[in-house]
Design an enzyme around this catalytic site. Structure first.
Site, mmCIF file in Angstrom:
data_model
loop_
_atom_site.group_PDB
_atom_site.id
_atom_site.type_symbol
_atom_site.label_atom_id
_atom_site.label_comp_id
_atom_site.label_asym_id
_atom_site.label_seq_id
_atom_site.Cartn_x
_atom_site.Cartn_y
_atom_site.Cartn_z
ATOM 1 N N THR A 74 0.850 -1.192 0.000
ATOM 2 C CA THR A 74 0.000 0.000 0.000
ATOM 3 C C THR A 74 0.882 1.237 0.000
ATOM 4 O OG1 THR A 74 -0.079 0.382 2.393
ATOM 5 C CG2 THR A 74 -1.633 -1.233 1.476
ATOM 6 N N ASP A 75 0.366 2.320 -0.512
ATOM 7 C CA ASP A 75 1.026 3.593 -0.269
ATOM 8 C C ASP A 75 0.923 3.876 1.229
ATOM 9 O OD1 ASP A 75 2.379 5.954 -0.654
ATOM 10 O OD2 ASP A 75 1.165 6.590 -2.350
ATOM 11 N N CYS A 76 1.814 4.707 1.722
ATOM 12 C CA CYS A 76 1.958 4.838 3.174
ATOM 13 C C CYS A 76 0.747 5.519 3.802
ATOM 14 C CB CYS A 76 3.234 5.594 3.504
ATOM 15 S SG CYS A 76 4.693 4.675 2.984
#
Length: 781
Positions: A302-304
């Site tokens: 996932t993106d952060c």
């Protein structure tokens, strides 16, 4: 003027120090001597662990490791900062490292200090893309991988998973992160993805893989992510409404190529929603498409904070337990943040997910770590384990950074061939502008500490002794000027070179632009200086995104314009070499340069195709119907080139009579073949070759990208105005000719996408275009 500082390890900056670099200098001296070891032969327990037996298949080893973990240990391994498991000899692992255009200090995985203070910093991706040279892109990725392994071997990284490249489409010129991408064209972005990923992961240029991965590359951000913060819309909650047609022929191709051809071992899902579903919660996108259809052999990250934002920003999930459940069920394997370790246990208790969902994620994660050789004993005794720190910032690597900048820089204007300048005839030089001596302006975002930064001012001073400088603006935003001082300088020297444009305070992650013109008083400064100068001035633009510089394009007092992107550490040398004719510019714009009036178009409107009924102009060179400042693929040279289609170029492609083309209800006058119905075997037979003659008429040798487009007889029913089908970069001496061959597949290169996302091949005429030449190909049965 900034101050000049000498840093440890010979690192040099001319100008103000970035904050991160300042923090680097004051931190305690930390020396890392060796990488962490899993399955250490010196540990007597190792021989009893099946997961340490390197002769066994990876899946058997991984299943053994997972079977030995407690539920709590499993849960802790789902986030990017995975802790060690001491009882099994498994070291901690940081999944998040960055290598967009050089090993970066972004993320948790890489540690620069006084022992290894820097890494080679290549041009920002948008400039490298302007070279249209896949071999260059491959070598950049390959070089970054070597430096990453050298850092790892010296104990300076906690992982070898690099969340690069960014292959999103640069859909809107205001996007702050467009600088990170290969541009607006899906074919260019796809070819960039394949070349860079192969280089970064240690595969051959044609994709062969032998042995362990050099590093792991992650293509991001899946998908339709190209808005950060604009007019109240933010990426964490933005719902991108995308048609099936645009998804198939614009947003998805780079990711598909990245996985299928580049064999990337990671895909990152984005913050935004697509048609109401967060991408990190979309099973159809992550599992059905990326993993099953494209065949991703790796993991999805996932993106952060994306999982947290499903609950806190978009409110798609009612609780954090729901958010982690949606992500795991969709196919996420590694979460960037703490959402998994904090919420998965309670999600299991509530019955939202089961332990098998965790095991599936861990299987992908640990498999990748094993393919990197991280469970094969002492890394220094394995392939790539002998790459020393001396490889970092080597002369070879720094020369490649210079070459990349030189090949990308685009000559936009050169009235009366004012460029190149002859050094012997330049008795005095005035350098003006806030980007002339500002190292951070050259770097772009997601950079690391560079080996050495050569600013334009420094490079020009080394070429012309009598070089004088005036910034003209207090900062790049240019809200305070010194116009009288700049005018005085301009009127007192032979030649004036201005360095204007943007920096990370105008465009970056979480900051989209609202204007396309030069910021603040920059335009006024340029015009006043041009009016005062003895000769037409040279304007160099430092920026990631396009700028409306119509005033400069039309002003005869501005003789030449160069776009230099964000050039990386060798930027000043690259620019100087072009100005003085040591390098012949050949870069081509990888994006359309729109006029300021385009800012009336809502950035939130995701449609690529125009809508004449409402005046919506469309986006990118493939569909945009409005005026441009400069077109995609535009770029001048000091030489003149000509093209011709060779006589042996194919003129017809024949399909079996048994195949029946169909008309559609919205386009009854065109017969088309459904690509899915044609099938793999038939499409495999529909291949031809387009042969193009290219001649350099001089007066200089040069590297020249040859861009081949196709078009249809009309743009009705959503057909592109034209579309890029291939490109090759060739080096030609003055007067030299060559023949460039483009292998074409009708199903891939001449097809189009219907409203419902189906790809079809129109029967009848198609046209190939290179320069001002066209060649007709007929699809006949």
């Amino acid at each position: 003027m900034g101050t000049r500082k000498e840093l440890h390890g010979g690192l040099t900056f001319s100008g103000a120090l970035p904050l991160l670099l300042l923090l680097l200098l004051v931190q305690p001296l930390i020396v890392f001597s060796s990488p962490p070891i899993a399955c250490d032969p010196a540990n007597p327990s190792t021989r009893n662990y099946t997961f340490c037996q390197t002769t066994l298949p990876v899946d058997k080893r991984v299943n053994d490791l997972i079977s030995r973990l407690t539920l709590e240990e499993k849960i802790q391994q789902l986030d990017d900062q995975a802790p060690e498991i001491p009882r099994l000899g498994v070291p901690k692992y940081n999944w998040w490292s960055e290598a967009l255009h050089g090993v970066s200090w972004g993320g948790h995985g890489v540690h620069f200090n006084r022992t290894i203070p820097s890494a080679t910093s290549f041009p920002q991706v948008i400039l490298s893309a302007a070279s249209f040279n896949p071999d260059l892109w491959y070598r950049i990725g390959q070089t970054i991988a070597v430096e990453a392994r050298a850092l790892y071997n010296a104990g300076h990284t906690d992982g070898l998973t690099f969340w690069s490249p960014n292959v999103n489409i640069f859909r809107d010129p205001r996007w702050g992160r467009g600088q990170e991408t290969p541009g607006e064209d899906p074919v260019t972005a796809s070819k960039y993805a394949v070349a860079f990923v192969r280089g970064l992961q240690g595969d051959s240029p044609t994709g062969e893989r032998s042995g362990q991965l050099m590093t792991s590359s992650c293509c991001k951000h899946l998908t339709a992510y190209d808005l950060d913060r604009w007019n109240g819309s933010v990426r964490y909650s933005f719902n991108a409404k995308v048609t099936a047609q645009d998804m198939e022929d614009t947003f998805q191709p780079p990711f598909k190529s990245c996985v299928e051809e580049g064999r990337a071992t990671c895909v990152m899902c984005s913050y935004n929603e697509v048609n109401g579903v967060p991408t990190c919660a979309d099973y159809n996108l992550l599992t059905k498409q990326a993993k099953k259809e494209w065949g991703l052999d790796g993991y999805i990250a996932t993106d952060c904070g994306a999982v947290d934002y499903m609950y806190g920003a978009s409110h798609y999930a009612k609780t954090l337990e729901e958010a982690v459940s949606y992500a795991l069920k969709a196919g996420v394997d590694i979460n960037c943040g703490k959402a998994m370790s904090r919420n998965v246990a309670s999600a299991i208790q509530k019955g939202n997910i089961s332990e098998s969902d965790i095991d599936r994620a861990l299987f992908n994660a640990f498999s990748l770590r094993m393919k990197l050789g991280l469970f094969n004993g002492d890394p220094q005794k394995l392939p790539s384990g002998d790459i020393p720190p001396s490889q970092i910032c080597s002369t070879e690597h720094k020369n490649l950074a210079l070459q990349a900048a030189q090949e990308g820089i685009v000559l936009l204007k050169n009235t009366n061939n004012i460029l190149p300048l002859a050094k012997s005839k330049v008795t005095s030089l005035g350098v003006i502008g806030p980007n002339a001596d500002a190292p951070p302006s050259l770097m772009g975002n997601y950079n690391g500490p560079p080996c050495e930064v050569i600013t334009p001012l420094k490079a020009l001073k080394s070429s012309v002794n009598n070089t004088r400088f005036e910034a003209g603006c207090n900062i790049v935003a240019c809200n305070v000027t010194k116009i009288p001082e700049a005018v005085q300088l301009a009127s007192s020297v032979d030649y004036v070179i201005m360095f204007m444009g943007l920096d990370q305070n105008q465009e970056r992650e979480d900051l989209d632009r609202t204007d396309l013109v030069l910021p603040g008083m920059q335009q006024t400064l340029v015009s006043k200086v041009a009016e005062a100068a003895k000769k037409p001035i040279i304007l160099v633009l430092i920026s990631g995104g396009p700028l409306d510089i119509t005033f400069a394009k039309d002003d005869p007092r501005i003789g030449a314009i160069l776009w230099a992107g964000f050039t990386g550490e060798a930027g000043g040398s690259a620019i100087s070499s072009i100005i003085f004719g040591e390098h012949n510019p050949g870069g081509k714009l990888p994006v359309t340069w729109y006029p300021q009036e385009f800012t009336k178009v809502p950035m939130t409107d995701m449609r690529m195709r125009p809508d004449p009924a409402t005046g919506y102009p469309g986006r990118s060179y493939r569909f945009y119907t409005g005026k441009t400042v400069y077109q995609f693929g535009y770029g001048l040279s000091y030489s003149n080139y000509s093209y011709e289609f060779k006589a042996e170029a194919a003129t017809s492609i024949y399909l079996n009579n048994s195949l029946s083309p169909q008309a559609t209800s919205n386009d009854p006058n065109t017969l088309s073949y459904d690509i899915a119905s044609l099938g793999f075997n038939t499409c495999g037979e529909l291949k031809v070759s387009a042969k193009v003659g290219v001649k350099n008429h001089g007066p200089m040798a040069g590297k020249h990208p040859v861009l081949l487009f196709s078009r249809w007889p009309s743009t009705e029913h959503g057909r592109p105005v034209k579309q890029l089908v291939g490109f090759q970069s060739v080096h030609l001496e003055a007067g030299e000719s060559t023949k460039v061959e483009f292998p074409l597949s009708a199903c891939e290169h001449l097809s189009r996408v219907m409203d419902d996302g189906r790809r079809v091949l129109d029967k009848g005429s198609h046209f190939l275009i290179v320069g001002d030449k066209e060649h007709e190909i007929n699809i006949v049965s």
